[in-house]
Design a protein around this motif. Structure first.
Motif, PDB file in Angstrom:
ATOM      1  N   ASP A   4      88.118 120.958 -19.720  1.00  0.00           N
ATOM      2  CA  ASP A   4      86.734 121.118 -20.157  1.00  0.00           C
ATOM      3  C   ASP A   4      86.025 119.779 -19.979  1.00  0.00           C
ATOM      4  O   ASP A   4      85.786 119.050 -20.939  1.00  0.00           O
ATOM      5  N   PRO A   5      85.691 119.427 -18.732  1.00  0.00           N
ATOM      6  CA  PRO A   5      85.112 118.105 -18.482  1.00  0.00           C
ATOM      7  C   PRO A   5      83.732 117.969 -19.093  1.00  0.00           C
ATOM      8  O   PRO A   5      83.032 118.954 -19.341  1.00  0.00           O
ATOM      9  N   ALA A   6      83.338 116.735 -19.324  1.00  0.00           N
ATOM     10  CA  ALA A   6      82.021 116.445 -19.871  1.00  0.00           C
ATOM     11  C   ALA A   6      80.943 116.871 -18.880  1.00  0.00           C
ATOM     12  O   ALA A   6      81.159 116.921 -17.670  1.00  0.00           O
ATOM     13  N   SER A   7      79.771 117.153 -19.406  1.00  0.00           N
ATOM     14  CA  SER A   7      78.640 117.525 -18.563  1.00  0.00           C
ATOM     15  C   SER A   7      77.623 116.396 -18.524  1.00  0.00           C
ATOM     16  O   SER A   7      77.553 115.651 -17.559  1.00  0.00           O
ATOM     17  N   ALA A   8      76.853 116.235 -19.565  1.00  0.00           N
ATOM     18  CA  ALA A   8      75.807 115.223 -19.584  1.00  0.00           C
ATOM     19  C   ALA A   8      76.413 113.825 -19.610  1.00  0.00           C
ATOM     20  O   ALA A   8      77.516 113.622 -20.127  1.00  0.00           O
ATOM     21  N   PRO A   9      75.701 112.835 -19.039  1.00  0.00           N
ATOM     22  CA  PRO A   9      76.202 111.458 -19.082  1.00  0.00           C
ATOM     23  C   PRO A   9      76.515 110.988 -20.493  1.00  0.00           C
ATOM     24  O   PRO A   9      77.507 110.284 -20.715  1.00  0.00           O
ATOM     25  N   ALA A  10      75.698 111.383 -21.471  1.00  0.00           N
ATOM     26  CA  ALA A  10      75.944 110.967 -22.855  1.00  0.00           C
ATOM     27  C   ALA A  10      77.284 111.484 -23.351  1.00  0.00           C
ATOM     28  O   ALA A  10      77.987 110.805 -24.125  1.00  0.00           O
TER      29      ALA A  10
END
Length: 497
Positions: free
Chosen positions: A156-162
């Motif tokens: 479940d990789p991160a989406s937004a840069p934050a």
């Protein structure tokens, strides 16, 4: 005599005029002939790339003397012909766009390249106190000490840069900041977040307004994960030799590092900008002149890194070349250009390969230099693994065929000896099941689901060998156990009356 001399002068004059006309014709024809020769060389390099890498579809942009040409080949994942406006993922070529956005913030006076990141982006922290000395330039040049992490390959990789920045909190540095080059996609996600904070805008809309629109790149979009499928984007291919399979892209964290989707037409505009002076075709300045020069100031060494660019000059070439590749599971891309001569090339392909070899050869076909060899190291790698898999399956068939004779010999023997002879088959079965995971572990991936998925997409021959080991050894083990049980039942004494 006078008439003879006059006639001779006339002959010499006509001869001189003929030579002059011939010279003028040669001079006029030479550029056209040279351009035709260059085009023929580029066509030859393109055909060789398609042959060696079996590219299902690609677009090649070349720029020379201000003239751009787009060559296309093959089809998309839906079977449509590739064209100038076919969307393709550009992978890590996206990093140059992120670097440009960062340099725009520098030009705007929002921070300096040598500022510590934590002073500009207080939310940035790592589980390693050395992170406080990481500067903006360290991130741009991959010298922050951050190495590749398993975060980008998470199930479940991160989406937004934050989100990526938040997930970095437990990470440790692999080296002191500023001491060595360690390629880091996560570092460019931090830069994207830095732009968001200082420009007070989400990263995608920022690029839309400040990069894509000024350059006329109306068909270019930003995705935060590599598996996002914006409208019009067909799936790419996973290849195993001549076998092509259209598959979705791996779900990777791509914010700031590899999430841009573009077209050959738009990348032509991007290429023109790179060989210009920092302004768009309409005269809008995107970077100051001195910042634009620094943008392309790449180290000569191929192991070093500039601001979103590599130096790509081959051994023996004099002209400095700037470029970057982009590799995903189902797409590959490359860009290379000479800021000195204005010659450049871009490749967008919908399967893995070596696009940087094609961009380089297209550039040196015009400017001169050393072509790169067009080879596919995966061909022998895949051939060996497929060959071993075939032998393993053949051995498994032989074990199954001979299982009855084996059982007849072992039925009367000791149980311990029989079990010991079954252990190798059990171990080989486990090895086959674990083989993709072992390969992913060598890549630094530890999460099982993500590990198997990454190896299946990137190295299907490894998975094929693992399946062959499981089928051969597991099938042989099952056949021996069944035959052994049957033989024991057959030999058991019947009921007494």
């Amino acid at each position: 005599m006078r008439n003879d001399r006059t006639g001779a002068r006339r002959v010499r004059l006509r001869a001189a005029q003929g030579v002059a006309l011939l010279t003028a014709a040669v001079v006029a024809f030479a550029p056209a002939a040279s351009a035709a020769a260059d085009d023929a060389d580029v066509d030859r390099h393109l055909a060789e790339y398609v042959r060696v890498h079996r590219a299902p579809g690609l677009a090649l942009v070349t720029l020379a003397d201000g003239d751009a040409r787009v060559r296309v080949h093959g089809t998309t994942g839906s079977g449509a012909p590739v064209g100038e406006d076919t969307p393709m993922r550009i992978g890590s070529m996206s990093k140059a766009f992120t670097a440009l956005a960062v340099l725009q913030q520098v030009d705007a006076g929002r921070f300096e390249l040598d500022d510590p990141v934590v002073e500009v982006l207080p939310e940035f922290r790592l589980g390693d106190d050395r992170y406080r000395s990481i500067t903006v330039e360290h991130l741009l040049t991959h010298r922050s000490g951050l190495a590749a992490t398993g975060l980008e390959y998470s199930s479940d990789p991160a989406s937004a840069p934050a989100e990526t920045v938040g997930r970095l909190a437990p990470e440790k540095l692999a080296a002191d900041p500023g001491t060595t080059t360690l390629y880091s996609n996560a570092g460019y996600a931090v830069l994207a977040r830095l732009v968001e904070r200082t420009a007070d805008a989400d990263f995608g809309p920022y690029l839309d307004q400040n990069v894509f629109e000024p350059l006329g790149m109306s068909s270019t979009t930003v995705t935060e994960r590599c598996d996002a499928e914006p409208a019009g984007l067909d799936r790419g291919f996973s290849l195993l030799g001549p076998v092509r399979v259209g598959v979705p892209e791996l779900p990777l964290a791509c914010a700031g590092s590899g999430g841009i989707v573009s077209t050959a037409r738009d990348m032509t505009a991007w290429l023109r900008f790179q060989v210009g002076d920092g302004t768009s075709a309409t005269g809008e300045r995107l970077l100051r002149e001195e910042t634009f020069r620094a943008f392309h100031d790449v180290p000569a060494s191929g192991t070093e890194y500039g601001y979103g660019w590599h130096g790509t000059t081959a051994d023996g070439d004099d002209a400095p070349l700037v470029g970057h590749g982009g590799t995903l599971a189902t797409f590959a891309s490359g860009i290379e250009f000479s800021p000195v001569t204005g010659t450049g090339a871009v490749v967008l392909a919908n399967a893995a390969g070596d696009p940087m070899a094609l961009t380089h050869d297209a550039v040196v076909a015009v400017d001169g230099g050393t072509p790169l060899p067009m080879t596919n190291p995966f061909d022998p790698f895949n051939a060996v693994l497929v060959g071993v898999a075939a032998l393993v399956l053949l051995a498994g068939v032989l074990v199954v065929v001979r299982s009855r004779r084996w059982a007849e010999r072992r039925a009367a023997g000791s149980r311990r000896a029989t079990v010991l002879r079954l252990v190798p088959l059990a171990l080989v079965t486990l090895l086959g099941a674990a083989l993709p995971w072992l390969g992913a572990t060598l890549m630094g991936l530890s999460e099982p689901v993500a590990a198997y998925r990454v190896v299946l997409w990137l190295y299907p021959a490894v998975v094929l060998l693992g399946v062959a080991l499981v089928l051969a050894a597991g099938g042989g083990l099952a056949a021996r156990l069944v035959r052994l049980r049957g033989e024991q039942v057959r030999r058991a004494p019947g009921p007494r009356r």
